[in-house]
Design an enzyme around this catalytic site. Structure first.
Site, PDB file in Angstrom:
ATOM      1  N   ASP A   1      -8.323  -2.474  -1.895  1.00 43.17           N
ATOM      2  CA  ASP A   1      -8.998  -1.375  -2.587  1.00 43.17           C
ATOM      3  C   ASP A   1     -10.242  -1.031  -1.779  1.00 43.17           C
ATOM      4  O   ASP A   1     -11.032  -1.920  -1.445  1.00 43.17           O
ATOM      5  CB  ASP A   1      -9.354  -1.754  -4.025  1.00 43.17           C
ATOM      6  CG  ASP A   1      -9.653  -0.509  -4.850  1.00 43.17           C
ATOM      7  OD1 ASP A   1      -8.977   0.525  -4.646  1.00 43.17           O
ATOM      8  OD2 ASP A   1     -10.577  -0.544  -5.678  1.00 43.17           O
ATOM      9  N   ALA A   2     -10.374   0.264  -1.442  1.00 40.85           N
ATOM     10  CA  ALA A   2     -11.474   0.675  -0.565  1.00 40.85           C
ATOM     11  C   ALA A   2     -12.238   1.825  -1.193  1.00 40.85           C
ATOM     12  O   ALA A   2     -11.751   2.478  -2.130  1.00 40.85           O
ATOM     13  CB  ALA A   2     -10.910   1.106   0.791  1.00 40.85           C
TER      14      ALA A   2
ATOM     15  N   THR B   1       0.838  -1.207   0.000  1.00 40.48           N
ATOM     16  CA  THR B   1       0.000   0.000   0.000  1.00 40.48           C
ATOM     17  C   THR B   1       0.864   1.245   0.000  1.00 40.48           C
ATOM     18  O   THR B   1       1.997   1.213   0.495  1.00 40.48           O
ATOM     19  CB  THR B   1      -0.970   0.028   1.212  1.00 40.48           C
ATOM     20  OG1 THR B   1      -1.771   1.215   1.153  1.00 40.48           O
ATOM     21  CG2 THR B   1      -0.242  -0.003   2.550  1.00 40.48           C
TER      22      THR B   1
ATOM     23  N   LYS C   1      -0.083   5.241   4.485  1.00 40.73           N
ATOM     24  CA  LYS C   1       0.477   4.904   5.801  1.00 40.73           C
ATOM     25  C   LYS C   1      -0.597   4.755   6.880  1.00 40.73           C
ATOM     26  O   LYS C   1      -0.408   4.043   7.864  1.00 40.73           O
ATOM     27  CB  LYS C   1       1.545   5.929   6.218  1.00 40.73           C
ATOM     28  CG  LYS C   1       1.041   7.350   6.410  1.00 40.73           C
ATOM     29  CD  LYS C   1       2.202   8.250   6.839  1.00 40.73           C
ATOM     30  CE  LYS C   1       1.761   9.606   7.378  1.00 40.73           C
ATOM     31  NZ  LYS C   1       0.957  10.440   6.467  1.00 40.73           N
TER      32      LYS C   1
ATOM     33  N   LYS D   1      -3.614   3.354   6.343  1.00 36.96           N
ATOM     34  CA  LYS D   1      -4.102   1.982   6.181  1.00 36.96           C
ATOM     35  C   LYS D   1      -3.139   0.999   6.836  1.00 36.96           C
ATOM     36  O   LYS D   1      -3.549   0.039   7.475  1.00 36.96           O
ATOM     37  CB  LYS D   1      -4.150   1.608   4.696  1.00 36.96           C
ATOM     38  CG  LYS D   1      -5.281   2.147   3.906  1.00 36.96           C
ATOM     39  CD  LYS D   1      -5.147   1.519   2.510  1.00 36.96           C
ATOM     40  CE  LYS D   1      -6.290   1.858   1.611  1.00 36.96           C
ATOM     41  NZ  LYS D   1      -6.169   1.137   0.319  1.00 36.96           N
TER      42      LYS D   1
ATOM     43  N   PHE E   1      -8.157   9.536   8.471  1.00 32.20           N
ATOM     44  CA  PHE E   1      -7.695  10.158   7.226  1.00 32.20           C
ATOM     45  C   PHE E   1      -8.853  10.273   6.234  1.00 32.20           C
ATOM     46  O   PHE E   1      -9.923   9.696   6.438  1.00 32.20           O
ATOM     47  CB  PHE E   1      -6.541   9.352   6.623  1.00 32.20           C
ATOM     48  CG  PHE E   1      -6.893   7.935   6.250  1.00 32.20           C
ATOM     49  CD1 PHE E   1      -6.993   6.951   7.222  1.00 32.20           C
ATOM     50  CD2 PHE E   1      -7.127   7.577   4.924  1.00 32.20           C
ATOM     51  CE1 PHE E   1      -7.325   5.640   6.886  1.00 32.20           C
ATOM     52  CE2 PHE E   1      -7.447   6.269   4.571  1.00 32.20           C
ATOM     53  CZ  PHE E   1      -7.547   5.300   5.569  1.00 32.20           C
ATOM     54  N   ALA E   2      -8.589  11.010   5.175  1.00 34.05           N
ATOM     55  CA  ALA E   2      -9.504  11.152   4.013  1.00 34.05           C
ATOM     56  C   ALA E   2     -10.955  11.388   4.433  1.00 34.05           C
ATOM     57  O   ALA E   2     -11.279  12.435   4.992  1.00 34.05           O
ATOM     58  CB  ALA E   2      -9.342   9.951   3.081  1.00 34.05           C
TER      59      ALA E   2
HETATM   60  P1  ITT Z   1      -3.456   2.159  -1.769  1.00 30.92           P
HETATM   61  O1  ITT Z   1      -2.039   2.476  -2.098  1.00 30.92           O
HETATM   62  O2  ITT Z   1      -3.574   1.067  -0.737  1.00 30.92           O
HETATM   63  O3  ITT Z   1      -4.336   1.891  -2.995  1.00 30.92           O
HETATM   64  P2  ITT Z   1      -5.135   4.535  -1.460  1.00 30.92           P
HETATM   65  O4  ITT Z   1      -5.059   5.666  -0.491  1.00 30.92           O
HETATM   66  O5  ITT Z   1      -5.018   4.837  -2.927  1.00 30.92           O
HETATM   67  O6  ITT Z   1      -4.040   3.468  -1.021  1.00 30.92           O
HETATM   68  P3  ITT Z   1      -7.811   3.296  -1.906  1.00 30.92           P
HETATM   69  O7  ITT Z   1      -7.735   3.454  -3.385  1.00 30.92           O
HETATM   70  O8  ITT Z   1      -8.137   1.942  -1.377  1.00 30.92           O
HETATM   71  O9  ITT Z   1      -6.469   3.765  -1.150  1.00 30.92           O
HETATM   72  O10 ITT Z   1      -8.862   4.305  -1.268  1.00 30.92           O
HETATM   73  C1  ITT Z   1      -9.747   5.114  -2.004  1.00 30.92           C
HETATM   74  C2  ITT Z   1      -9.957   6.429  -1.307  1.00 30.92           C
HETATM   75  O11 ITT Z   1     -10.725   6.210  -0.125  1.00 30.92           O
HETATM   76  C3  ITT Z   1      -8.669   7.144  -0.876  1.00 30.92           C
HETATM   77  O12 ITT Z   1      -8.847   8.527  -1.021  1.00 30.92           O
HETATM   78  C4  ITT Z   1      -8.554   6.756   0.585  1.00 30.92           C
HETATM   79  O13 ITT Z   1      -7.830   7.754   1.297  1.00 30.92           O
HETATM   80  C5  ITT Z   1     -10.028   6.695   1.007  1.00 30.92           C
HETATM   81  N1  ITT Z   1     -10.194   5.757   2.126  1.00 30.92           N
HETATM   82  C6  ITT Z   1      -9.912   4.428   2.104  1.00 30.92           C
HETATM   83  N2  ITT Z   1     -10.111   3.883   3.311  1.00 30.92           N
HETATM   84  C7  ITT Z   1     -10.533   4.882   4.122  1.00 30.92           C
HETATM   85  C8  ITT Z   1     -10.853   4.967   5.478  1.00 30.92           C
HETATM   86  O14 ITT Z   1     -10.757   3.909   6.281  1.00 30.92           O
HETATM   87  N3  ITT Z   1     -11.225   6.144   5.986  1.00 30.92           N
HETATM   88  C9  ITT Z   1     -11.307   7.239   5.196  1.00 30.92           C
HETATM   89  N4  ITT Z   1     -10.994   7.256   3.898  1.00 30.92           N
HETATM   90  C10 ITT Z   1     -10.599   6.091   3.356  1.00 30.92           C
END
Ligand code: ITT
Length: 187
Positions: free
Chosen positions: A66-67, A9, A12, A14, A142-143
């Protein structure tokens, strides 16, 4: 037996959450960030493809995740576009889209993709239900976390500690499914 898995990933936050969760299940977590192509597709398609790609490249068992945040009144938006929307529209833009909306139901979903050399990828889905708050609250996480309100705690994810979030989050649910399968059925 000492079980180890490598989490791929770039995020950080996650990684920190995953460390706390794997601790509960006695699995050692390693981390690498080689990057991988993110297909346009469902969470499962993105996670399967990424997992296969990286395990072929590194020649070892790995997981990717992937989230996304799926908002009911926006027909699941931002969903698979969550990264892009977080960077462009931001939380403030989401709140504007929902300004006069009374149905605030949303779900976070997490899909773990696992793959090892000479195996087909496997996915593990987890989700958690919540509501989009009327304003951003809290500076933890985060996010999208300050937007995601959980009735049971009367708090947003942004107001919870990592441990509290880890008790019931989408990531807890997907990683718990993976951890149980990995320790009980893999090999
Ligand atoms: P990877 O390198 O693991 O792909 P990423 O930050 O790109 O990291 P994702 O594509 O899985 O992660 O996530 C899609 C978006 O959703 C991204 O902006 C994340 O910051 C956000 N996100 C994922 N999980 C979250 C959580 O638990 N709480 C808040 N925002 C989340």
């Amino acid at each position: 037996m000492d079980l180890t898995i490598t989490f791929i990933t770039s995020n950080k936050h996650k990684l920190k959450e995953a460390e706390g969760i794997f601790n509960i299940f006695g699995i050692n977590l390693e981390h690498e960030n080689p990057g991988y192509p993110e297909l346009q597709g469902s969470l499962e398609e993105v996670a399967s493809y990424g997992a296969k790609y990286v395990s072929d490249k590194l020649e070892k068992p790995i997981i990717v995740e992937d989230a996304g945040l799926f908002i009911k009144s926006l027909n699941g938006f931002p969903g698979v576009y969550s990264s892009y929307v977080q960077e462009t529209l931001t939380n403030k833009g989401i709140l504007k889209l929902l300004k006069d909306e009374t149905d605030r139901y949303a779900e976070f979903r997490s899909c773990i993709g696992f793959c090892a050399p000479n195996l087909e990828p496997k996915t593990f889905l987890g989700s958690v239900k919540g509501l989009i708050s009327l304003e951003e609250k809290g500076s933890n996480g985060f996010a999208y976390d300050p937007l995601f309100y959980v009735e049971k705690y009367n708090k947003t994810f942004g107001e919870l500690t990592t441990n509290e979030k880890n008790n019931f989050s989408h990531r807890r649910n997907s990683l718990e499914k993976f951890a149980k399968w990995y320790s009980e059925e893999y090999k």
